[in-house]
Write a protein that holds these residues in place. Structure first.
Motif, PDB file in Angstrom:
ATOM      1  N   PRO A   1     -42.084 -33.181 129.067  1.00 56.57           N
ATOM      2  CA  PRO A   1     -41.082 -33.968 128.354  1.00 56.57           C
ATOM      3  C   PRO A   1     -40.255 -33.065 127.470  1.00 56.57           C
ATOM      4  O   PRO A   1     -40.749 -32.081 126.933  1.00 56.57           O
ATOM      5  CB  PRO A   1     -41.918 -34.954 127.523  1.00 56.57           C
ATOM      6  N   ASN A   2     -38.967 -33.389 127.352  1.00 59.33           N
ATOM      7  CA  ASN A   2     -38.095 -32.571 126.525  1.00 59.33           C
ATOM      8  C   ASN A   2     -38.595 -32.560 125.090  1.00 59.33           C
ATOM      9  O   ASN A   2     -38.927 -33.592 124.515  1.00 59.33           O
ATOM     10  CB  ASN A   2     -36.659 -33.119 126.567  1.00 59.33           C
TER      11      ASN A   2
ATOM     12  N   ALA B   1     -39.527 -38.059 124.005  1.00 61.41           N
ATOM     13  CA  ALA B   1     -39.165 -38.293 125.398  1.00 61.41           C
ATOM     14  C   ALA B   1     -39.626 -39.680 125.827  1.00 61.41           C
ATOM     15  O   ALA B   1     -40.701 -40.143 125.448  1.00 61.41           O
ATOM     16  CB  ALA B   1     -39.786 -37.232 126.294  1.00 61.41           C
ATOM     17  N   LEU B   2     -38.804 -40.348 126.636  1.00 59.79           N
ATOM     18  CA  LEU B   2     -39.181 -41.648 127.179  1.00 59.79           C
ATOM     19  C   LEU B   2     -40.201 -41.449 128.287  1.00 59.79           C
ATOM     20  O   LEU B   2     -40.016 -40.628 129.185  1.00 59.79           O
ATOM     21  CB  LEU B   2     -37.957 -42.369 127.740  1.00 59.79           C
ATOM     22  N   ARG B   3     -41.274 -42.228 128.248  1.00 58.76           N
ATOM     23  CA  ARG B   3     -42.330 -42.164 129.251  1.00 58.76           C
ATOM     24  C   ARG B   3     -42.086 -43.298 130.241  1.00 58.76           C
ATOM     25  O   ARG B   3     -42.160 -44.475 129.883  1.00 58.76           O
ATOM     26  CB  ARG B   3     -43.701 -42.291 128.587  1.00 58.76           C
ATOM     27  N   VAL B   4     -41.780 -42.930 131.491  1.00 55.99           N
ATOM     28  CA  VAL B   4     -41.390 -43.929 132.481  1.00 55.99           C
ATOM     29  C   VAL B   4     -42.373 -43.920 133.645  1.00 55.99           C
ATOM     30  O   VAL B   4     -43.083 -42.940 133.890  1.00 55.99           O
ATOM     31  CB  VAL B   4     -39.954 -43.665 132.999  1.00 55.99           C
ATOM     32  N   ALA B   5     -42.399 -45.036 134.376  1.00 53.34           N
ATOM     33  CA  ALA B   5     -43.284 -45.179 135.532  1.00 53.34           C
ATOM     34  C   ALA B   5     -42.494 -45.751 136.695  1.00 53.34           C
ATOM     35  O   ALA B   5     -41.530 -46.508 136.501  1.00 53.34           O
ATOM     36  CB  ALA B   5     -44.465 -46.090 135.193  1.00 53.34           C
TER      37      ALA B   5
ATOM     38  N   VAL C   1     -36.721 -37.547 129.542  1.00 49.65           N
ATOM     39  CA  VAL C   1     -37.447 -38.507 130.364  1.00 49.65           C
ATOM     40  C   VAL C   1     -38.660 -37.808 130.975  1.00 49.65           C
ATOM     41  O   VAL C   1     -38.545 -36.696 131.501  1.00 49.65           O
ATOM     42  CB  VAL C   1     -36.552 -39.089 131.482  1.00 49.65           C
ATOM     43  N   HIS C   2     -39.818 -38.457 130.916  1.00 57.15           N
ATOM     44  CA  HIS C   2     -41.054 -37.892 131.447  1.00 57.15           C
ATOM     45  C   HIS C   2     -41.735 -38.959 132.296  1.00 57.15           C
ATOM     46  O   HIS C   2     -42.063 -40.042 131.810  1.00 57.15           O
ATOM     47  CB  HIS C   2     -41.972 -37.467 130.295  1.00 57.15           C
TER      48      HIS C   2
END
Length: 457
Positions: free
Chosen positions: A134-135, A141-145, A166-167
């Motif tokens: 992640p940045n 950082a946004l944790r997305v799925a 975004v991670h």
């Protein structure tokens, strides 16, 4: 002597105006070069810079609080030079203060913390795969799925892999093998159940790219967990599932979006402006004439909803987006056994007649019997002008002149970026297409399906 990176003590002397420790600009900036030698330019006298005192105060606060550079410090803030010209980064991001590595109050980097995507087939299933980090910065950082592992899921993941801040933390698919393949490539963990994903990971936003017949439980699980989501069209294979999800979304107030990416094509905004300034559209013709898609679920109407619901819905949505509400006047379809697809029960050809709110008539046709995609377009006819919208370009033909506007940006990237902005700000209006707007399109497509089935019967 190089003076730009001599540590806090010498910079504090510069703050007090020490004559031998004059603060200089970053030597990489135009007009100043530090050091000596045959290639060094003559030094210029650089006036004291107004933000240095704030930088030194920030450094002192960090040293006392043991806050690493790259994170927010107590009371730290960014300032700019007067007039907004030549802004310089704050002390946390200043290249001189980063270059030496560890300083007092700055922990040493963890081994392997900066590794990129690694992993590979040897990584045990269900374990963390080394993906893009992640940045690191002042914003988390946004944790997305990603829920789904088909072609459009990969298209979204390719976009998210290049989005700053975004991670990707998890992938859900019907089989762990599919989810694991995406985890190896994009990072995160593999799951075969949404509940397990939500139990193990902190998810800030989710993408849903599943077959139309698989909608319902996924969305309700995310709504109950308070996770914003972008769902690919169509909303469901039937009408009732989408209506139930829409009610839950409205009650929750969650930020949601739907992947009607034709709205994000470059020239659509130009067309809207042109339609607002000229005579009204009198006739709309739309065609989705292509081959039968490869997935087995697409050929079953209970799973896909049929071609009008699953594919031509893009054209219906764009027409409603440009011209407003519409009612379905008539619909028909043709079905026959197909030797190439003996298990298929979707209609081979479909047609629908619509009337839009301002009086324009619309004719929408779809077929899946061709060997390859032949025609996928929306045509708008009005006095003295024809506008043709395809996925590649928009053509405006006035008779005397024909202009072609090629699309430059990837519409999927545009809609993903807009949804990320909506999640970060909490402003659902930033999304390209909301769930409520998509529900209007879904109702029209389902009405076409209902009337066509009645006509065929």
């Amino acid at each position: 002597r190089r003076r730009g990176d001599r540590g806090v003590r010498q910079r504090l002397r510069a703050e007090r105006g020490h004559p031998r420790r004059r603060v200089q600009r970053d030597r990489r900036r135009h007009g100043v070069r530090a050091g000596r030698g045959a290639r060094a330019r003559a030094r210029r006298r650089v006036p004291p810079q107004p933000r240095d005192a704030a930088e030194f105060a920030d450094l002192r606060r960090r040293a006392r609080a043991r806050v690493p550079l790259g994170q927010g410090a107590p009371g730290a803030h960014r300032t700019h030079t007067p007039g907004g010209r030549n802004p310089r980064p704050g002390s946390a991001d200043h290249p001189h203060l980063r270059r030496r590595g560890r300083r007092r109050g700055v922990p040493a980097p963890r081994p392997g913390a900066a590794r990129g995507a690694a992993g590979g087939p040897d990584v045990p299933r269900g374990k963390r795969v080394s993906g893009p980090e992640p940045n690191v910065g002042t914003a988390r950082a946004l944790r997305v799925a990603m829920i789904g592992a088909g072609g459009f899921a990969r298209r979204h993941l390719d976009v998210l892999a290049g989005e700053p801040g975004v991670h990707v933390v998890g992938h859900v698919a019907r089989t762990l093998d599919s989810a694991h393949a995406h985890a190896v490539r994009y990072g995160g963990r593999a799951y075969d159940d949404v509940a397990a994903l939500l139990a193990d990971e902190r998810v800030d936003a989710a993408w849903i790219s599943v077959p139309p017949g698989a909608h319902g439980a996924v969305e309700h699980a995310l709504i109950d967990a308070g996770v914003p989501f972008l769902v690919e069209k169509p909303l469901s294979a039937d009408a009732e599932t989408a209506e139930g999800i829409a009610s839950a979304v409205a009650a929750s107030g969650l930020v949601t979006a739907v992947g009607y990416h034709w709205r994000a094509l470059d020239g659509v905004a130009v067309v809207r402006e042109r339609l607002a300034a000229g005579p009204p559209v009198r006739l709309v013709t739309a065609a989705w004439h292509s081959s039968t898609p490869a997935p087995a679920w697409w050929r079953l109407e209970a799973e896909s909803g049929g071609q009008m619901v699953e594919q031509a819905t893009h054209l219906i949505d764009l027409a409603l987006h440009l011209l407003g509400d519409a009612e379905v006047l008539h619909a028909a379809e043709a079905r026959a056994p197909r030797a190439a697809h003996p298990d298929a029960d979707v209609a081979e050809a479909s047609s629908a007649a619509l009337r839009f709110a301002h009086g324009a008539l619309g004719v929408f046709t779809a077929t899946c019997v061709l060997a390859a995609s032949d025609t996928v377009e929306l045509r708008l006819h009005r006095e003295g002008e024809l506008i043709v919208i395809t996925q590649d370009a928009i053509a405006i033909d006035t008779g005397a002149e024909r202009r072609v506007l090629r699309h430059q940006a990837d519409p999927v990237a545009v809609e993903d970026s807009a949804f990320l902005a909506a999640v970060r700000t909490g402003d659902a209006t930033l999304a390209i297409c909301s769930y409520a707007e998509a529900l209007r399109t879904h109702r029209v497509a389902q009405r076409v399906r209902t009337l066509a089935y009645a006509s065929d019967t």
